[in-house]
Motif scaffolding. Structure first.
Motif, PDB file in Angstrom:
ATOM      1  N   MET A   1       1.436  -1.357   0.392  1.00  0.00           N
ATOM      2  CA  MET A   1       0.287   0.156   0.208  1.00  0.00           C
ATOM      3  C   MET A   1       1.111   1.649  -0.076  1.00  0.00           C
ATOM      4  O   MET A   1       1.856   1.464   0.828  1.00  0.00           O
ATOM      5  CB  MET A   1      -0.883   0.107   1.055  1.00  0.00           C
ATOM      6  CG  MET A   1      -1.757   1.616   1.342  1.00  0.00           C
ATOM      7  SD  MET A   1      -2.967   1.142   2.950  1.00  0.00           S
ATOM      8  CE  MET A   1      -1.969   1.987   4.284  1.00  0.00           C
ATOM      9  N   ARG A   2       0.385   2.819  -0.902  1.00  0.00           N
ATOM     10  CA  ARG A   2       1.169   3.714  -0.972  1.00  0.00           C
ATOM     11  C   ARG A   2       0.711   4.561  -0.339  1.00  0.00           C
ATOM     12  O   ARG A   2      -0.900   4.643  -0.371  1.00  0.00           O
ATOM     13  CB  ARG A   2       1.900   3.930  -2.447  1.00  0.00           C
ATOM     14  CG  ARG A   2       2.352   5.058  -2.475  1.00  0.00           C
ATOM     15  CD  ARG A   2       2.397   5.265  -3.856  1.00  0.00           C
ATOM     16  NE  ARG A   2       2.570   6.926  -4.871  1.00  0.00           N
ATOM     17  CZ  ARG A   2       2.816   6.817  -5.832  1.00  0.00           C
ATOM     18  NH1 ARG A   2       3.236   5.716  -6.406  1.00  0.00           N
ATOM     19  NH2 ARG A   2       3.537   8.535  -6.229  1.00  0.00           N
ATOM     20  N   GLN A   3       0.968   5.438   0.739  1.00  0.00           N
ATOM     21  CA  GLN A   3       0.631   6.555   1.199  1.00  0.00           C
ATOM     22  C   GLN A   3       0.759   7.403   1.105  1.00  0.00           C
ATOM     23  O   GLN A   3       3.050   8.132   1.593  1.00  0.00           O
ATOM     24  CB  GLN A   3       0.807   6.142   3.036  1.00  0.00           C
ATOM     25  CG  GLN A   3       0.225   7.486   3.446  1.00  0.00           C
ATOM     26  CD  GLN A   3       0.760   6.953   5.204  1.00  0.00           C
ATOM     27  OE1 GLN A   3       2.136   6.564   5.686  1.00  0.00           O
ATOM     28  NE2 GLN A   3       0.210   8.389   6.100  1.00  0.00           N
ATOM     29  N   GLU A   4       0.794   8.948   0.195  1.00  0.00           N
ATOM     30  CA  GLU A   4       1.327   9.856  -0.602  1.00  0.00           C
ATOM     31  C   GLU A   4       1.431  11.164   0.354  1.00  0.00           C
ATOM     32  O   GLU A   4       0.377  10.810   1.503  1.00  0.00           O
ATOM     33  CB  GLU A   4       0.311  10.081  -1.498  1.00  0.00           C
ATOM     34  CG  GLU A   4       1.134   9.394  -2.467  1.00  0.00           C
ATOM     35  CD  GLU A   4      -0.009   9.659  -4.011  1.00  0.00           C
ATOM     36  OE1 GLU A   4      -0.647  10.848  -3.770  1.00  0.00           O
ATOM     37  OE2 GLU A   4       0.400   9.364  -5.000  1.00  0.00           O
ATOM     38  N   LEU A   5       2.506  11.578   0.712  1.00  0.00           N
ATOM     39  CA  LEU A   5       2.721  12.987   1.550  1.00  0.00           C
ATOM     40  C   LEU A   5       2.744  14.073   0.225  1.00  0.00           C
ATOM     41  O   LEU A   5       3.368  14.447  -0.312  1.00  0.00           O
ATOM     42  CB  LEU A   5       3.866  12.662   2.406  1.00  0.00           C
ATOM     43  CG  LEU A   5       4.497  11.424   3.089  1.00  0.00           C
ATOM     44  CD1 LEU A   5       5.373  11.559   3.410  1.00  0.00           C
ATOM     45  CD2 LEU A   5       3.284  11.335   4.539  1.00  0.00           C
ATOM     46  N   ARG A   6       1.928  14.702   0.976  1.00  0.00           N
ATOM     47  CA  ARG A   6       1.473  15.911   0.576  1.00  0.00           C
ATOM     48  C   ARG A   6       1.943  17.582   0.840  1.00  0.00           C
ATOM     49  O   ARG A   6       1.737  17.230   2.200  1.00  0.00           O
ATOM     50  CB  ARG A   6       0.191  16.111  -0.300  1.00  0.00           C
ATOM     51  CG  ARG A   6      -0.002  14.230  -1.080  1.00  0.00           C
ATOM     52  CD  ARG A   6      -1.140  15.088  -2.136  1.00  0.00           C
ATOM     53  NE  ARG A   6      -1.256  13.901  -3.151  1.00  0.00           N
ATOM     54  CZ  ARG A   6      -1.097  14.369  -4.664  1.00  0.00           C
ATOM     55  NH1 ARG A   6      -0.231  15.335  -4.873  1.00  0.00           N
ATOM     56  NH2 ARG A   6      -1.086  13.163  -5.394  1.00  0.00           N
ATOM     57  N   ASP A   7       2.410  18.498   0.583  1.00  0.00           N
ATOM     58  CA  ASP A   7       2.757  19.480   1.330  1.00  0.00           C
ATOM     59  C   ASP A   7       0.643  20.794   1.460  1.00  0.00           C
ATOM     60  O   ASP A   7      -0.088  19.724   0.180  1.00  0.00           O
ATOM     61  CB  ASP A   7       3.998  20.577   0.695  1.00  0.00           C
ATOM     62  CG  ASP A   7       3.196  21.549  -0.566  1.00  0.00           C
ATOM     63  OD1 ASP A   7       1.736  21.353  -1.277  1.00  0.00           O
ATOM     64  OD2 ASP A   7       4.414  21.506  -1.257  1.00  0.00           O
ATOM     65  N   LEU A  12       2.888  16.679  -4.212  1.00  0.00           N
ATOM     66  CA  LEU A  12       3.156  15.445  -3.497  1.00  0.00           C
ATOM     67  C   LEU A  12       5.122  15.826  -3.469  1.00  0.00           C
ATOM     68  O   LEU A  12       5.601  16.166  -3.675  1.00  0.00           O
ATOM     69  CB  LEU A  12       3.615  13.670  -5.069  1.00  0.00           C
ATOM     70  CG  LEU A  12       4.000  13.029  -4.723  1.00  0.00           C
ATOM     71  CD1 LEU A  12       3.429  12.432  -3.446  1.00  0.00           C
ATOM     72  CD2 LEU A  12       4.541  12.148  -5.321  1.00  0.00           C
ATOM     73  N   VAL A  13       5.253  14.982  -2.188  1.00  0.00           N
ATOM     74  CA  VAL A  13       6.910  15.513  -1.305  1.00  0.00           C
ATOM     75  C   VAL A  13       6.813  14.137  -1.024  1.00  0.00           C
ATOM     76  O   VAL A  13       8.484  14.308  -1.473  1.00  0.00           O
ATOM     77  CB  VAL A  13       6.291  16.014  -0.097  1.00  0.00           C
ATOM     78  CG1 VAL A  13       7.852  16.022   0.670  1.00  0.00           C
ATOM     79  CG2 VAL A  13       5.964  17.659   0.581  1.00  0.00           C
ATOM     80  N   GLY A  14       6.648  12.941  -1.903  1.00  0.00           N
ATOM     81  CA  GLY A  14       7.142  11.283  -1.744  1.00  0.00           C
ATOM     82  C   GLY A  14       5.857  10.757  -0.985  1.00  0.00           C
ATOM     83  O   GLY A  14       4.795  11.160  -0.771  1.00  0.00           O
ATOM     84  N   TRP A  15       6.220   9.259  -0.755  1.00  0.00           N
ATOM     85  CA  TRP A  15       5.663   8.226   0.370  1.00  0.00           C
ATOM     86  C   TRP A  15       6.041   7.456   0.648  1.00  0.00           C
ATOM     87  O   TRP A  15       7.243   7.266   0.616  1.00  0.00           O
ATOM     88  CB  TRP A  15       4.885   7.802  -1.813  1.00  0.00           C
ATOM     89  CG  TRP A  15       4.862   7.415  -2.204  1.00  0.00           C
ATOM     90  CD1 TRP A  15       5.908   5.807  -2.159  1.00  0.00           C
ATOM     91  CD2 TRP A  15       6.201   6.989  -3.552  1.00  0.00           C
ATOM     92  NE1 TRP A  15       5.898   4.905  -3.572  1.00  0.00           N
ATOM     93  CE2 TRP A  15       6.437   6.367  -3.971  1.00  0.00           C
ATOM     94  CE3 TRP A  15       6.010   9.041  -3.904  1.00  0.00           C
ATOM     95  CZ2 TRP A  15       7.346   6.900  -5.369  1.00  0.00           C
ATOM     96  CZ3 TRP A  15       6.719   9.092  -4.960  1.00  0.00           C
ATOM     97  CH2 TRP A  15       7.847   7.899  -6.105  1.00  0.00           C
ATOM     98  N   ARG A  16       5.289   6.459   1.066  1.00  0.00           N
ATOM     99  CA  ARG A  16       5.992   5.824   2.565  1.00  0.00           C
ATOM    100  C   ARG A  16       4.896   4.251   1.610  1.00  0.00           C
ATOM    101  O   ARG A  16       3.791   4.473   0.928  1.00  0.00           O
ATOM    102  CB  ARG A  16       5.443   5.848   3.454  1.00  0.00           C
ATOM    103  CG  ARG A  16       5.382   6.819   3.970  1.00  0.00           C
ATOM    104  CD  ARG A  16       5.251   7.309   5.970  1.00  0.00           C
ATOM    105  NE  ARG A  16       4.750   6.022   6.354  1.00  0.00           N
ATOM    106  CZ  ARG A  16       5.143   5.512   7.900  1.00  0.00           C
ATOM    107  NH1 ARG A  16       5.769   6.932   8.072  1.00  0.00           N
ATOM    108  NH2 ARG A  16       5.053   4.620   8.562  1.00  0.00           N
ATOM    109  N   VAL A  56      10.164   8.101  12.186  1.00  0.00           N
ATOM    110  CA  VAL A  56      10.384   9.281  11.866  1.00  0.00           C
ATOM    111  C   VAL A  56      10.520   8.740  10.670  1.00  0.00           C
ATOM    112  O   VAL A  56      10.989   9.899   9.873  1.00  0.00           O
ATOM    113  CB  VAL A  56      11.430   9.538  12.872  1.00  0.00           C
ATOM    114  CG1 VAL A  56      10.708   9.717  14.625  1.00  0.00           C
ATOM    115  CG2 VAL A  56      12.971   8.564  12.897  1.00  0.00           C
ATOM    116  N   LEU A  57       9.378   7.883   9.574  1.00  0.00           N
ATOM    117  CA  LEU A  57      10.036   7.698   8.054  1.00  0.00           C
ATOM    118  C   LEU A  57       9.623   9.632   7.693  1.00  0.00           C
ATOM    119  O   LEU A  57       9.992   9.682   6.534  1.00  0.00           O
ATOM    120  CB  LEU A  57       9.400   7.122   8.033  1.00  0.00           C
ATOM    121  CG  LEU A  57       9.675   6.617   6.386  1.00  0.00           C
ATOM    122  CD1 LEU A  57      11.265   6.296   5.934  1.00  0.00           C
ATOM    123  CD2 LEU A  57       9.643   5.269   5.813  1.00  0.00           C
TER     124      LEU A  57
END
Length: 65
Positions: A1-7, A12-16, A56-57
């Motif tokens: 599963m991909r969890q996107e991190l956005r500002d 898109l800043v990145g993902w886990r 703390v990823l």
């Protein structure tokens, strides 16, 4: 599963993403910035250096390192 991190602007800043027993963190370009190992409760950077204990990823991804 991909969890996107956005500002705040929605960029898109990145993902886990889960990868076997660990969770990888990638920047907006898809480059590996580090991973979290839940078995040892450690977060490491792309070169394997210990960043911190616990997950703390997301902080590592958003720091831009």
């Amino acid at each position: 599963m991909r969890q996107e991190l956005r500002d705040r602007s929605g960029w898109l800043v990145g993902w886990r993403e889960q990868n076997g027993d660990r969770i990888n963190g990638r920047n907006h370009a898809g480059r590996l910035v580090g991973w979290y190992d839940p078995r040892h409760d450690e977060t490491r950077d792309y070169s394997g250096r210990l960043v911190g204990y616990g997950d703390v990823l997301s902080a590592l991804i958003t720091s831009g390192l």
